[in-house]
Design a protein around this motif. Structure first.
Motif, PDB file in Angstrom:
ATOM      1  N   GLU A   1      36.139  38.241  35.386  1.00 42.80           N
ATOM      2  CA  GLU A   1      36.067  36.780  35.430  1.00 42.80           C
ATOM      3  C   GLU A   1      37.278  36.157  34.744  1.00 42.80           C
ATOM      4  O   GLU A   1      37.680  35.049  35.060  1.00 42.80           O
ATOM      5  N   ASP A   2      37.887  36.886  33.822  1.00 45.14           N
ATOM      6  CA  ASP A   2      39.088  36.387  33.159  1.00 45.14           C
ATOM      7  C   ASP A   2      40.252  36.215  34.130  1.00 45.14           C
ATOM      8  O   ASP A   2      41.193  35.472  33.848  1.00 45.14           O
ATOM      9  N   ASP A   3      40.213  36.901  35.269  1.00 47.84           N
ATOM     10  CA  ASP A   3      41.248  36.723  36.293  1.00 47.84           C
ATOM     11  C   ASP A   3      41.123  35.360  36.968  1.00 47.84           C
ATOM     12  O   ASP A   3      42.096  34.845  37.518  1.00 47.84           O
ATOM     13  N   CYS A   4      39.946  34.780  36.944  1.00 48.15           N
ATOM     14  CA  CYS A   4      39.719  33.448  37.520  1.00 48.15           C
ATOM     15  C   CYS A   4      40.289  32.412  36.552  1.00 48.15           C
ATOM     16  O   CYS A   4      39.990  32.429  35.367  1.00 48.15           O
ATOM     17  N   ILE A   5      41.109  31.529  37.057  1.00 46.85           N
ATOM     18  CA  ILE A   5      41.858  30.582  36.240  1.00 46.85           C
ATOM     19  C   ILE A   5      41.094  29.269  36.127  1.00 46.85           C
ATOM     20  O   ILE A   5      40.604  28.734  37.126  1.00 46.85           O
ATOM     21  N   LEU A   6      41.001  28.744  34.908  1.00 44.45           N
ATOM     22  CA  LEU A   6      40.347  27.450  34.684  1.00 44.45           C
ATOM     23  C   LEU A   6      41.203  26.317  35.226  1.00 44.45           C
ATOM     24  O   LEU A   6      42.429  26.362  35.143  1.00 44.45           O
ATOM     25  N   CYS A   7      40.558  25.302  35.777  1.00 40.52           N
ATOM     26  CA  CYS A   7      41.279  24.080  36.130  1.00 40.52           C
ATOM     27  C   CYS A   7      41.937  23.548  34.860  1.00 40.52           C
ATOM     28  O   CYS A   7      41.390  23.686  33.770  1.00 40.52           O
ATOM     29  N   ILE A   8      43.098  22.928  35.003  1.00 39.75           N
ATOM     30  CA  ILE A   8      43.781  22.405  33.824  1.00 39.75           C
ATOM     31  C   ILE A   8      43.005  21.236  33.238  1.00 39.75           C
ATOM     32  O   ILE A   8      42.166  20.633  33.908  1.00 39.75           O
TER      33      ILE A   8
ATOM     34  N   SER B   1      37.705  48.732  39.577  1.00 36.67           N
ATOM     35  CA  SER B   1      37.295  47.341  39.624  1.00 36.67           C
ATOM     36  C   SER B   1      38.288  46.546  40.472  1.00 36.67           C
ATOM     37  O   SER B   1      39.396  46.989  40.720  1.00 36.67           O
ATOM     38  N   GLY B   2      37.845  45.377  40.911  1.00 32.04           N
ATOM     39  CA  GLY B   2      38.658  44.579  41.808  1.00 32.04           C
ATOM     40  C   GLY B   2      38.449  44.925  43.270  1.00 32.04           C
ATOM     41  O   GLY B   2      39.056  44.347  44.148  1.00 32.04           O
ATOM     42  N   THR B   3      37.547  45.898  43.502  1.00 33.31           N
ATOM     43  CA  THR B   3      37.252  46.327  44.869  1.00 33.31           C
ATOM     44  C   THR B   3      35.744  46.378  45.088  1.00 33.31           C
ATOM     45  O   THR B   3      34.956  46.329  44.147  1.00 33.31           O
ATOM     46  N   TYR B   4      35.360  46.511  46.342  1.00 40.22           N
ATOM     47  CA  TYR B   4      33.947  46.624  46.709  1.00 40.22           C
ATOM     48  C   TYR B   4      33.855  47.401  48.012  1.00 40.22           C
ATOM     49  O   TYR B   4      34.855  47.645  48.685  1.00 40.22           O
ATOM     50  N   GLN B   5      32.652  47.801  48.374  1.00 42.36           N
ATOM     51  CA  GLN B   5      32.422  48.501  49.638  1.00 42.36           C
ATOM     52  C   GLN B   5      31.114  47.991  50.237  1.00 42.36           C
ATOM     53  O   GLN B   5      30.031  48.309  49.756  1.00 42.36           O
ATOM     54  N   PRO B   6      31.208  47.169  51.290  1.00 46.72           N
ATOM     55  CA  PRO B   6      29.999  46.586  51.882  1.00 46.72           C
ATOM     56  C   PRO B   6      29.148  47.589  52.657  1.00 46.72           C
ATOM     57  O   PRO B   6      27.975  47.340  52.904  1.00 46.72           O
TER      58      PRO B   6
ATOM     59  N   ALA C   1      29.389  43.925  46.979  1.00 44.42           N
ATOM     60  CA  ALA C   1      29.967  42.592  47.121  1.00 44.42           C
ATOM     61  C   ALA C   1      30.673  42.217  45.826  1.00 44.42           C
ATOM     62  O   ALA C   1      30.413  42.793  44.770  1.00 44.42           O
ATOM     63  N   CYS C   2      31.562  41.251  45.913  1.00 41.92           N
ATOM     64  CA  CYS C   2      32.262  40.736  44.739  1.00 41.92           C
ATOM     65  C   CYS C   2      31.529  39.505  44.221  1.00 41.92           C
ATOM     66  O   CYS C   2      30.711  38.921  44.919  1.00 41.92           O
ATOM     67  N   THR C   3      31.852  39.103  43.009  1.00 43.88           N
ATOM     68  CA  THR C   3      31.239  37.949  42.369  1.00 43.88           C
ATOM     69  C   THR C   3      32.159  36.741  42.525  1.00 43.88           C
ATOM     70  O   THR C   3      33.356  36.854  42.254  1.00 43.88           O
ATOM     71  N   PRO C   4      31.636  35.600  42.945  1.00 53.10           N
ATOM     72  CA  PRO C   4      32.479  34.408  43.084  1.00 53.10           C
ATOM     73  C   PRO C   4      32.977  33.917  41.720  1.00 53.10           C
ATOM     74  O   PRO C   4      32.245  33.994  40.733  1.00 53.10           O
ATOM     75  N   CYS C   5      34.206  33.427  41.675  1.00 54.02           N
ATOM     76  CA  CYS C   5      34.668  32.741  40.466  1.00 54.02           C
ATOM     77  C   CYS C   5      33.730  31.565  40.234  1.00 54.02           C
ATOM     78  O   CYS C   5      33.304  30.908  41.176  1.00 54.02           O
ATOM     79  N   SER C   6      33.411  31.313  38.987  1.00 56.56           N
ATOM     80  CA  SER C   6      32.420  30.286  38.666  1.00 56.56           C
ATOM     81  C   SER C   6      32.996  28.878  38.798  1.00 56.56           C
ATOM     82  O   SER C   6      34.188  28.689  39.019  1.00 56.56           O
ATOM     83  N   PHE C   7      32.120  27.892  38.621  1.00 58.13           N
ATOM     84  CA  PHE C   7      32.497  26.491  38.669  1.00 58.13           C
ATOM     85  C   PHE C   7      33.676  26.235  37.727  1.00 58.13           C
ATOM     86  O   PHE C   7      33.697  26.762  36.620  1.00 58.13           O
TER      87      PHE C   7
ATOM     88  N   SER D   1      40.299  36.548  47.699  1.00 58.75           N
ATOM     89  CA  SER D   1      40.682  35.464  46.794  1.00 58.75           C
ATOM     90  C   SER D   1      39.439  34.647  46.445  1.00 58.75           C
ATOM     91  O   SER D   1      38.557  34.462  47.273  1.00 58.75           O
ATOM     92  N   GLY D   2      39.372  34.184  45.205  1.00 62.46           N
ATOM     93  CA  GLY D   2      38.229  33.387  44.769  1.00 62.46           C
ATOM     94  C   GLY D   2      37.062  34.216  44.272  1.00 62.46           C
ATOM     95  O   GLY D   2      36.038  33.676  43.880  1.00 62.46           O
ATOM     96  N   GLN D   3      37.206  35.558  44.271  1.00 57.18           N
ATOM     97  CA  GLN D   3      36.131  36.446  43.832  1.00 57.18           C
ATOM     98  C   GLN D   3      36.705  37.592  43.015  1.00 57.18           C
ATOM     99  O   GLN D   3      37.894  37.900  43.100  1.00 57.18           O
ATOM    100  N   TYR D   4      35.848  38.238  42.228  1.00 56.66           N
ATOM    101  CA  TYR D   4      36.261  39.378  41.402  1.00 56.66           C
ATOM    102  C   TYR D   4      35.132  40.403  41.361  1.00 56.66           C
ATOM    103  O   TYR D   4      33.991  40.118  41.719  1.00 56.66           O
ATOM    104  N   ASN D   5      35.448  41.606  40.906  1.00 56.35           N
ATOM    105  CA  ASN D   5      34.437  42.633  40.688  1.00 56.35           C
ATOM    106  C   ASN D   5      34.818  43.410  39.443  1.00 56.35           C
ATOM    107  O   ASN D   5      35.865  44.064  39.406  1.00 56.35           O
ATOM    108  N   ASP D   6      33.982  43.365  38.431  1.00 56.48           N
ATOM    109  CA  ASP D   6      34.254  44.068  37.184  1.00 56.48           C
ATOM    110  C   ASP D   6      33.370  45.308  37.020  1.00 56.48           C
ATOM    111  O   ASP D   6      33.263  45.858  35.934  1.00 56.48           O
ATOM    112  N   GLN D   7      32.756  45.744  38.115  1.00 60.04           N
ATOM    113  CA  GLN D   7      31.890  46.917  38.074  1.00 60.04           C
ATOM    114  C   GLN D   7      32.265  47.888  39.193  1.00 60.04           C
ATOM    115  O   GLN D   7      33.023  47.548  40.085  1.00 60.04           O
ATOM    116  N   THR D   8      31.714  49.089  39.136  1.00 59.37           N
ATOM    117  CA  THR D   8      31.940  50.064  40.202  1.00 59.37           C
ATOM    118  C   THR D   8      30.713  50.120  41.101  1.00 59.37           C
ATOM    119  O   THR D   8      29.625  49.676  40.730  1.00 59.37           O
TER     120      THR D   8
END
Length: 105
Positions: free
Chosen positions: A50-57, A1-6, A32-38, A21-28
């Motif tokens: 998605e837990d790697d994506c940090i919430l705004c304070i 995880s954390g990688t992709y192959q286009p 493509a990677c998934t964008p961090c959400s709003f 940066s700004g995206q993650y991948n929790d699957q094999t």
């Protein structure tokens, strides 16, 4: 995880790329990677969940995906707070809060 192959023609794991940066991948086996959400951002490559994506304070928000730093988080206006990940800031008090405050004061 954390990688992709286009490229679907690659068969080696070593050919995988880190999610930007700004995206993650929790699957094999993803193309493509998934964008961090709003309301979230990720300043490093290789996000694995998605837990790697940090919430705004508290007191800040943003309404775009794939953000890469806390600089994307905007300050809420005075008297408002961030309500949830899909809307901008809202008033501090709900009608229920006002009802309770009437009896406290």
């Amino acid at each position: 995880s954390g990688t992709y192959q286009p490229s679907t023609s690659q068969s080696s794991v070593s050919a995988c790329l880190e999610c930007p940066s700004g995206q993650y991948n929790d699957q094999t086996s993803r193309e493509a990677c998934t964008p961090c959400s709003f309301g979230r951002y990720l300043g490093t490559q290789g996000g694995a969940s998605e837990d790697d994506c940090i919430l705004c304070i508290d007191g800040k928000y943003h309404v775009k995906t794939s953000q890469t730093s806390d600089a994307a988080c905007e300050t809420c206006l005075a008297g408002t707070k961030y309500h949830n990940t899909y809307s901008p800031c809202v008033s501090f008090f709900t009608s229920d809060d006002c009802f309770i405050l009437r009896f406290i004061n």
